[in-house]
Design an enzyme around this catalytic site. Structure first.
Site, PDB file in Angstrom:
ATOM      1  N   ASP A  13      -5.780   6.212   8.264  1.00  0.00           N
ATOM      2  CA  ASP A  13      -7.075   6.813   7.952  1.00  0.00           C
ATOM      3  C   ASP A  13      -8.149   5.759   8.202  1.00  0.00           C
ATOM      4  O   ASP A  13      -7.882   4.557   8.125  1.00  0.00           O
ATOM      5  CB  ASP A  13      -7.117   7.263   6.486  1.00  0.00           C
ATOM      6  N   GLU A  15     -12.552   4.833   7.598  1.00  0.00           N
ATOM      7  CA  GLU A  15     -13.881   5.149   7.099  1.00  0.00           C
ATOM      8  C   GLU A  15     -14.874   4.715   8.179  1.00  0.00           C
ATOM      9  O   GLU A  15     -14.636   3.725   8.881  1.00  0.00           O
ATOM     10  CB  GLU A  15     -14.171   4.440   5.777  1.00  0.00           C
ATOM     11  N   HIS A 150     -11.876   8.528  -0.031  1.00  0.00           N
ATOM     12  CA  HIS A 150     -12.782   7.867   0.903  1.00  0.00           C
ATOM     13  C   HIS A 150     -12.624   6.349   0.908  1.00  0.00           C
ATOM     14  O   HIS A 150     -13.594   5.619   1.099  1.00  0.00           O
ATOM     15  CB  HIS A 150     -14.235   8.264   0.624  1.00  0.00           C
ATOM     16  N   ASP A 155      -6.454   6.919   1.204  1.00  0.00           N
ATOM     17  CA  ASP A 155      -6.368   8.233   1.850  1.00  0.00           C
ATOM     18  C   ASP A 155      -5.097   8.346   2.688  1.00  0.00           C
ATOM     19  O   ASP A 155      -4.461   9.404   2.726  1.00  0.00           O
ATOM     20  CB  ASP A 155      -7.586   8.463   2.740  1.00  0.00           C
TER      21      ASP A 155
END
Length: 257
Positions: A13, A15, A150, A155
Site C-alpha cells: 500500500d 500514501e 491511511h 493498510d
C-alpha cells in the site's frame, strides 16, 4: 475439494500527495511478504515527494512534512522495493491505484515493473455488494480487523487479513476471482526539468518577487507557496519536464509575460 488460491504474495500500500499518479507523489510505501498465509517480512519507508504536503493529506494520514523532508527520494526507495517484491504476486485493495504510482516511478527511472496481482476490492465488489461501502476501513470494521487507516504498512497488513477472510468465505464460490491477473497501467516516461526551464523558473521567481529558500542539506531551490499558483512548497529541481512546463505556463498566464 480444497480450492487452490494463492497464499504466497507481497501485499502493499502507498500514501500519496493526491490521487492522480501523473501529478502526485508517493510519500509512504509499506509492504509485507506472505508465505503460506503468514507474514514473514515487512518493508516500510517514508518517501520525500520533493514538495510540502497538502493540509488535507496531513489530516488524512497524520504524516507531516517533518516525516518526509529527510526521507529518501523515490529513486532510492524503488530498487529496494522491487528487490523486496522479487517475482511475487502483488496483493492490494484497489491495487491498480498503488501499482500505477510505482509503475510511473519505475518508468521514469527506465526500470521494468510488470507484475500480476489480486485486488481485494474487486473480490469485495463481487461478493459484498449489499454493504454500504467496500473501502478498506469499512470492510475492516465489518470483519473486525484492526486498522490504523491511511498508513501504508498498516493498510497493507489489514489488506492481507481481509484477503484471508475473503478466501475463507468466498473462494469456493468463484476461485477464478482469486487468481492473479496481469496488472495493466500504460505510462510514458517523463524526463526531468531542463536547465532552461530551471533557469526560467528562477527568473520568474525573481521577476514576480516569489519567496524562495534553499534546502539546508542539498542547496536545492524551494519555491514557497504562491497565491493562485501553488499551496505547496515545491523543490524545483525535482520537477519533471511536464510539471515544470505546467508551472511556468500557470505563472505566465496568471501574472502575465
Amino acid at each position: 475439494m480444497m480450492i487452490q488460491v494463492p497464499m504466497n504474495y507481497v501485499v502493499f500500500d502507498i500514501e500519496t500527495t493526491g490521487l492522480n499518479p501523473k501529478y502526485e507523489k508517493i510519500i509512504e510505501l509499506g509492504a509485507a511478504k506472505v508465505r503460506d498465509a503468514k507474514v514473514v517480512d515487512t518493508f516500510s519507508t517514508f518517501v520525500n515527494p520533493g514538495k510540502s504536503l497538502p493540509e488535507r493529506i496531513k489530516e488524512l494520514t497524520g504524516i507531516c512534512d517533518t516525516d518526509v523532508i529527510n526521507a529518501p527520494y523515490i529513486e532510492e526507495v524503488l530498487d529496494r522495493f522491487i528487490a523486496f517484491v522479487g517475482d511475487d504476486i502483488l496483493l492490494g485493495h484497489n491495487l491498480i491505484f498503488d501499482y500505477s504510482f510505482v509503475k510511473k516511478a519505475a518508468v521514469n527511472q527506465k526500470k521494468t515493473f510488470a507484475r500480476n496481482g489480486i485486488d481485494t476490492l474487486k473480490i469485495a465488489r463481487r461478493f459484498l455488494n449489499d454493504l454500504e461501502s467496500r473501502n478498506l476501513s469499512f470492510l475492516c470494521d465489518y470483519y473486525s480487523i484492526h486498522l490504523q487507516a491511511h498508513r501504508a504498512l498498516n493498510d497493507a497488513l489489514a489488506t492481507h487479513e481481509l484477503y484471508q477472510r475473503l478466501v475463507t468465505d468466498f473462494a469456493e464460490k468463484d476461485a477464478a476471482l482469486f487468481q492473479p491477473k496481469e496488472l495493466v497501467y500504460n505510462v510514458k516516461k517523463e524526463g526531468p526539468i531542463t536547465p532552461k526551464q530551471y533557469a526560467l523558473l528562477l527568473k520568474l521567481a525573481k521577476q514576480y518577487h516569489f519567496e524562495t529558500c534553499t534546502d539546508g542539506q542539498t542547496e536545492d531551490i524551494l519555491l514557497e507557496p504562491i497565491e493562485n499558483i501553488t499551496t505547496e512548497r515545491i523543490q524545483i529541481n525535482r520537477l519533471t519536464k511536464n510539471e515544470a512546463s505546467r508551472l511556468i505556463d500557470h505563472i505566465l498566464s496568471t501574472f502575465g509575460r
